[in-house]
Structure formats: C-alpha cells, structure tokens
Motif scaffolding. Structure first.
Motif, PDB file in Angstrom:
ATOM      1  N   ASP A 272     -11.023 -35.907  22.648  1.00 60.83           N
ATOM      2  CA  ASP A 272     -10.474 -35.432  21.372  1.00 60.83           C
ATOM      3  C   ASP A 272      -9.030 -34.940  21.508  1.00 60.83           C
ATOM      4  O   ASP A 272      -8.547 -34.197  20.657  1.00 60.83           O
ATOM      5  CB  ASP A 272     -11.351 -34.310  20.819  1.00 60.83           C
ATOM      6  CG  ASP A 272     -11.443 -33.129  21.777  1.00 60.83           C
ATOM      7  OD1 ASP A 272     -10.971 -33.230  22.927  1.00 60.83           O
ATOM      8  OD2 ASP A 272     -11.980 -32.077  21.370  1.00 60.83           O
ATOM      9  N   ALA A 273      -8.335 -35.373  22.542  1.00 58.72           N
ATOM     10  CA  ALA A 273      -6.983 -34.870  22.788  1.00 58.72           C
ATOM     11  C   ALA A 273      -5.982 -35.327  21.731  1.00 58.72           C
ATOM     12  O   ALA A 273      -5.040 -34.601  21.400  1.00 58.72           O
ATOM     13  CB  ALA A 273      -6.509 -35.303  24.171  1.00 58.72           C
ATOM     14  N   PHE A 274      -6.187 -36.522  21.157  1.00 59.00           N
ATOM     15  CA  PHE A 274      -5.243 -37.077  20.194  1.00 59.00           C
ATOM     16  C   PHE A 274      -5.943 -37.331  18.866  1.00 59.00           C
ATOM     17  O   PHE A 274      -7.143 -37.645  18.844  1.00 59.00           O
ATOM     18  CB  PHE A 274      -4.653 -38.399  20.713  1.00 59.00           C
ATOM     19  CG  PHE A 274      -3.858 -38.275  21.976  1.00 59.00           C
ATOM     20  CD1 PHE A 274      -2.529 -37.905  21.940  1.00 59.00           C
ATOM     21  CD2 PHE A 274      -4.445 -38.542  23.208  1.00 59.00           C
ATOM     22  CE1 PHE A 274      -1.795 -37.797  23.104  1.00 59.00           C
ATOM     23  CE2 PHE A 274      -3.723 -38.437  24.380  1.00 59.00           C
ATOM     24  CZ  PHE A 274      -2.390 -38.054  24.329  1.00 59.00           C
ATOM     25  N   PRO A 275      -5.210 -37.212  17.753  1.00 60.11           N
ATOM     26  CA  PRO A 275      -5.779 -37.629  16.470  1.00 60.11           C
ATOM     27  C   PRO A 275      -6.215 -39.092  16.533  1.00 60.11           C
ATOM     28  O   PRO A 275      -5.681 -39.878  17.326  1.00 60.11           O
ATOM     29  CB  PRO A 275      -4.603 -37.440  15.492  1.00 60.11           C
ATOM     30  CG  PRO A 275      -3.713 -36.434  16.152  1.00 60.11           C
ATOM     31  CD  PRO A 275      -3.833 -36.677  17.619  1.00 60.11           C
ATOM     32  N   ALA A 276      -7.153 -39.454  15.698  1.00 59.07           N
ATOM     33  CA  ALA A 276      -7.773 -40.781  15.775  1.00 59.07           C
ATOM     34  C   ALA A 276      -6.753 -41.915  15.696  1.00 59.07           C
ATOM     35  O   ALA A 276      -6.816 -42.879  16.474  1.00 59.07           O
ATOM     36  CB  ALA A 276      -8.818 -40.933  14.670  1.00 59.07           C
ATOM     37  N   GLU A 277      -5.783 -41.827  14.756  1.00 60.77           N
ATOM     38  CA  GLU A 277      -4.841 -42.934  14.607  1.00 60.77           C
ATOM     39  C   GLU A 277      -3.908 -43.037  15.808  1.00 60.77           C
ATOM     40  O   GLU A 277      -3.542 -44.146  16.232  1.00 60.77           O
ATOM     41  CB  GLU A 277      -4.025 -42.790  13.322  1.00 60.77           C
ATOM     42  CG  GLU A 277      -3.132 -41.557  13.262  1.00 60.77           C
ATOM     43  CD  GLU A 277      -2.288 -41.537  11.997  1.00 60.77           C
ATOM     44  OE1 GLU A 277      -2.174 -42.590  11.340  1.00 60.77           O
ATOM     45  OE2 GLU A 277      -1.745 -40.467  11.666  1.00 60.77           O
ATOM     46  N   THR A 278      -3.537 -41.900  16.393  1.00 56.32           N
ATOM     47  CA  THR A 278      -2.690 -41.930  17.580  1.00 56.32           C
ATOM     48  C   THR A 278      -3.464 -42.470  18.770  1.00 56.32           C
ATOM     49  O   THR A 278      -2.940 -43.259  19.573  1.00 56.32           O
ATOM     50  CB  THR A 278      -2.161 -40.515  17.897  1.00 56.32           C
ATOM     51  OG1 THR A 278      -1.486 -40.002  16.755  1.00 56.32           O
ATOM     52  CG2 THR A 278      -1.209 -40.548  19.071  1.00 56.32           C
ATOM     53  N   ARG A 279      -4.715 -42.044  18.890  1.00 55.65           N
ATOM     54  CA  ARG A 279      -5.555 -42.545  19.975  1.00 55.65           C
ATOM     55  C   ARG A 279      -5.705 -44.071  19.884  1.00 55.65           C
ATOM     56  O   ARG A 279      -5.682 -44.770  20.914  1.00 55.65           O
ATOM     57  CB  ARG A 279      -6.924 -41.868  19.940  1.00 55.65           C
ATOM     58  CG  ARG A 279      -7.800 -42.210  21.133  1.00 55.65           C
ATOM     59  CD  ARG A 279      -9.111 -41.453  21.125  1.00 55.65           C
ATOM     60  NE  ARG A 279      -9.862 -41.747  22.342  1.00 55.65           N
ATOM     61  CZ  ARG A 279      -9.691 -41.128  23.506  1.00 55.65           C
ATOM     62  NH1 ARG A 279      -8.801 -40.153  23.599  1.00 55.65           N
ATOM     63  NH2 ARG A 279     -10.406 -41.471  24.572  1.00 55.65           N
ATOM     64  N   ALA A 280      -5.834 -44.583  18.682  1.00 51.60           N
ATOM     65  CA  ALA A 280      -5.967 -46.030  18.515  1.00 51.60           C
ATOM     66  C   ALA A 280      -4.700 -46.748  18.968  1.00 51.60           C
ATOM     67  O   ALA A 280      -4.763 -47.806  19.612  1.00 51.60           O
ATOM     68  CB  ALA A 280      -6.272 -46.357  17.054  1.00 51.60           C
ATOM     69  N   LEU A 281      -3.532 -46.190  18.638  1.00 53.75           N
ATOM     70  CA  LEU A 281      -2.273 -46.779  19.089  1.00 53.75           C
ATOM     71  C   LEU A 281      -2.178 -46.790  20.605  1.00 53.75           C
ATOM     72  O   LEU A 281      -1.798 -47.796  21.219  1.00 53.75           O
ATOM     73  CB  LEU A 281      -1.090 -45.998  18.510  1.00 53.75           C
ATOM     74  CG  LEU A 281      -0.747 -46.186  17.040  1.00 53.75           C
ATOM     75  CD1 LEU A 281       0.349 -45.211  16.633  1.00 53.75           C
ATOM     76  CD2 LEU A 281      -0.283 -47.618  16.802  1.00 53.75           C
TER      77      LEU A 281
END
Length: 471
Positions: A272-281
């Motif tokens: 959960d370190a990054f928001p979902a959209e950033t994690r996807a990138l």
C-alpha cells in the motif's frame, strides 16, 4: 502626451547617488549599458499601456533605479540557482532532474569537507579502486553479482560496449534505435564504442527468432534498449526479456539492457505504499531488479531518474563482464567523483533499508496521495485569493518526466491563476527570489504542488503573491 515623457534624462540619472555607487563598483560602461536597457524597457512598457503605477518622473526614476539594481544583483547570482518546481513534472531534466534527499546531501557534505577513502584501502593502507566502492550497495539494491558507476548512462553503455563488443556486431531491434535526448542516438553510441550495428526485425515487430538468426561468429553482444521517452501501440511485438535472455545464454552471447529510468522495483515497498494509479504506472515500468532476475547479463540505468539519486550511469550484472568493463581504459574518462559516490550510496541504502518513502524526494512525490495535494493546494488558493480575485482550484495531471514512464499521468490539483498576460506573469515568477517555474494551461498560470517540497509551500505562496502584485 506620450506617457514616456516621464522618463528622466540619462545625465540626471547618471548623477544620482545610487547610480554613482554602482559605477564605483562595476565601472561606467556596464552601468551606462544597464541604464540604457532599463530606460528602453520602461519606455516600451509605458507606450504599451503597462506600468500603470508610474504616473510622474519621480515614479519613473524609482522604477529605473530598481531595475538597474536588480540587473547588477542578477549578475552576482551563482550560475546555478535553486528554483521552485511547480510544473508537476517530477523528473524535470531542465531543472536538474531528481532532487536529492537529506541523507544524500549529508553524505556529500561529509566527504566534501575534507579527505575521504575514494581510492584508498584502509585495511591494507594501499591504493584502492573507486570502481569497487559501491559494489556491495549495488548488489544489495539490484540483486546482481556486481556493479559499477560512471558519470552518466550514455557513458556507461559506451564503455560497456567498448569493453565487450568493440570491432564486433551488436544486435539490436530496429524499433529500439531511439534518440535519448540532446540529439544523442543509440546508433551514435554504438559507433563511438567501436561496435558494429546489426539491425534486426522491423520498427514495430521484432521476435526472438530475428535475434537468433542474426547471431554469428562476428556477434559481440545483443543490446535491448528501453524506449523510455515514447510508447509504440497497435500492431507491435517485442520479445520478453526472459525469452531473449534464454536465447542469448543458449548461443553464449552477452545480453545488455539499457533499462533507462533506474526504477528498482515495487518489491522493495509495502503493497500500500503508493496510490493505486501510481502503483499501476510503476508496475508497467521496467524494473532493474526484474531485469537481473530475468537474465540480462549487464543492465545500465540512470541514477537521477526514478532512483532519485545524483546524475550518474550505473552498470550491474555478471561479475566476469563487469570486471572486463572496469579494466577498460575508457573507465578513467567516464568515472564519477566522490560526491556522486557519497550521494548514490546514501540513496541506495534508503531503498534497501526501507527509508526511500521518506528519504528520497522522487519517491515521496510519487507516493503523495491526491487528497494531500488538494489540501495543500487549497491553502495556497486561500492565501492568493486574498490579493487576487481570479484564482481557482482545478483538476490536472502530474507526470514523471525525464524519459521515464512515457505517457504517465498522475491525478493532481492545480492552483490556477487567471491573468490577461500569462507569459508576463510566468516571467515575473521566474524573476523572483527564489524563481518559481510553473506552466500555462488554457491561458491560465498553473502551479502543481506535487513537485514542491511541502516545506517550501509558504515560500511559494510569498513568491506568487509578490509576482501578482507587480502588475
């Protein structure tokens, strides 16, 4: 009557005590040139209907004195000036790419203030090698057998190809013959290394079989290049790195990868370190650790992009190949300095010790939730609204930049300022102390706080307030 008639005569201005003081320090010629330029600028503004606060000769004299004082103050500024990046481009090449974290800065100060063990072995008391300094840190961060550092990634790939494939063919897909910025192209780097380019496949489709068919006794290496600053979509085909590595091992040909961005991988962070959209990138961005696991023999990448460290080019991979590269004469020409080593070591340790989220600014910017940026933007909006009516909050997009994650877009909140001359407002913002670099969206000046250190929010508010007041 022309409004320019309020400008005082040059001789009167030259006799002013403040101008005479500048003349004593800087010389008559430079002061006269600065005064002429200030007068011409003010005359142009007055005739254009600007500078509405200047109504008489006293106002004009004060404005001219201020302009030449600023001109000479600017001359005394350092060649490199710190700025506030409010563009929303996280890795902004023109603004120096990745800002360094506090740990990296502390490490640089410590070695810069005196002497250090750059090329000295404390155990033996003999000369050491800078090229082995970060071998352990790079092994821990990437999972590779060995690692070394050069002054930038183009240099790293040039010396790697020179050491492993000079005078021999290097096989590369036509779709990866990219320009990496500044007019430098992959074929040029290949030629500078002494290697011979061997193109395979087509621009949009290259298969493992194309590489295998091109291997011959003349082959020195296979090179895979991450197309870091563009995306190709549609009818395309590109082999997976693991499949390419298996073929290269079977045919006993070294596989080199120019990974580019320096993104180490999501496996170093909590889920959960990054928001979902950033994690996807970030999940779509090739990762150095994954490249090593999938079998690339040598991986090259940048230190000042998604790794968030100093400018440098890093090579990791097989011990025997890295030893050959270290021994090449070009290594002396492309070696990094002690400050780079200190900053890079601290940055790598931030990742391996689980501190990158707090200690590496690029990671912090990527991880900041949209809600947190909206709250900061709201505070800035409310401050500016007191002095300027046309200020509003708008949804927008930040981008990673720096040739990393092409096409990336992360939701943000922009502070949008309406003005009848957006270019002039941007210029006033750049003239401030510190300069503020923002962008124009739909003829409005917009500031994105994702790329602003939260500790500088008040400085940004003051700078924008000052720029808006100079109308």
């Amino acid at each position: 009557m022309s409004r320019a008639r309020v400008i005082p005569a040059v001789d009167l201005l030259l006799g002013h005590p403040e101008v005479q003081a500048l003349t004593a320090r800087h010389g008559a010629g430079p002061v006269r040139d600065a005064l002429d330029a200030a007068i011409q600028g003010l005359r142009t503004a007055l005739l254009a209907g600007d500078a509405r606060d200047i109504v008489d000769r006293t106002d004009a004299e004060a404005a001219l004195l201020a302009r030449i004082a600023i001109a000479f103050a600017t001359r005394r500024r350092a060649a490199l000036q710190p700025v506030i990046n409010a563009t929303g481009v996280i890795i902004h090449t023109n603004l120096g790419r990745a800002p360094l974290g506090s740990g990296a800065l502390a490490a640089m100060r410590e070695v810069a203030a005196g002497y250090c063990t750059l090329e000295f072995d404390l155990a033996s008391g003999q000369r050491g090698s800078r090229h082995a300094l970060l071998d352990r840190s790079l092994r821990e961060a990437t999972g590779a057998d060995s690692g070394l550092v050069t002054n930038n990634t183009a240099a790293a790939m040039t010396v790697a190809l020179a050491a492993l494939a000079a005078g021999r063919e290097v096989i590369i897909s036509r779709g990866e013959l990219v320009e990496i910025g500044g007019g430098f192209r992959v074929p040029d780097i290949l030629r500078m290394s002494g290697a011979v380019l061997r193109e395979v496949g087509t621009t949009n489709r290259t298969r493992v079989a194309d590489y295998a068919a091109a291997v011959s006794p003349r082959t020195g290496a296979i090179l895979r290049v991450h197309p870091s600053n563009f995306r190709m979509a549609g009818f395309t085909d590109r082999p997976g790195l693991g499949d390419l590595a298996a073929m290269a091992r079977r045919l006993e040909v070294p596989l080199l990868e120019d990974q580019g961005s320096g993104w180490l991988g999501l496996d170093l962070f909590d889920a959960d370190a990054f928001p979902a959209e950033t994690r996807a990138l970030l999940a779509d961005e090739p990762a150095v650790r994954a490249s090593v696991r999938q079998g690339a023999d040598v991986v090259g990448f940048s230190g000042d992009k998604l790794l968030g460290g100093p400018q440098c080019g890093i090579l990791v991979g097989r011990q025997d190949l890295l030893d050959r590269i270290r021994a090449h004469p070009l290594m002396r020409a492309v070696r990094a300095d002690k400050l780079t080593y200190a900053a890079l070591d601290a940055t790598l340790q931030a990742f391996t010790q689980g501190r990158a989220m707090s200690d590496v600014p690029v990671v912090r910017m990527l991880a900041e939730p949209a809600e947190a940026i909206e709250a900061r933007a709201t505070r800035l909006h409310d401050r500016l609204r007191d002095d300027h009516a046309d200020v509003r909050l708008e949804g927008g997009w930040s981008t990673i930049g720096g040739g990393s994650a092409p096409g990336s877009a992360v939701a943000t909140t922009l502070v949008s300022v309406g003005t009848d001359a957006a270019d002039r407002l941007l210029a006033r913002m750049r003239d401030g102390t510190p300069p503020v670099i923002a962008r124009i969206v739909d003829d409005r000046v917009c500031a994105d706080l994702r790329t602003v250190d939260p500790a500088s929010d008040q400085v940004l508010a003051d700078a924008l307030t000052m720029a808006l007041a100079l109308r």
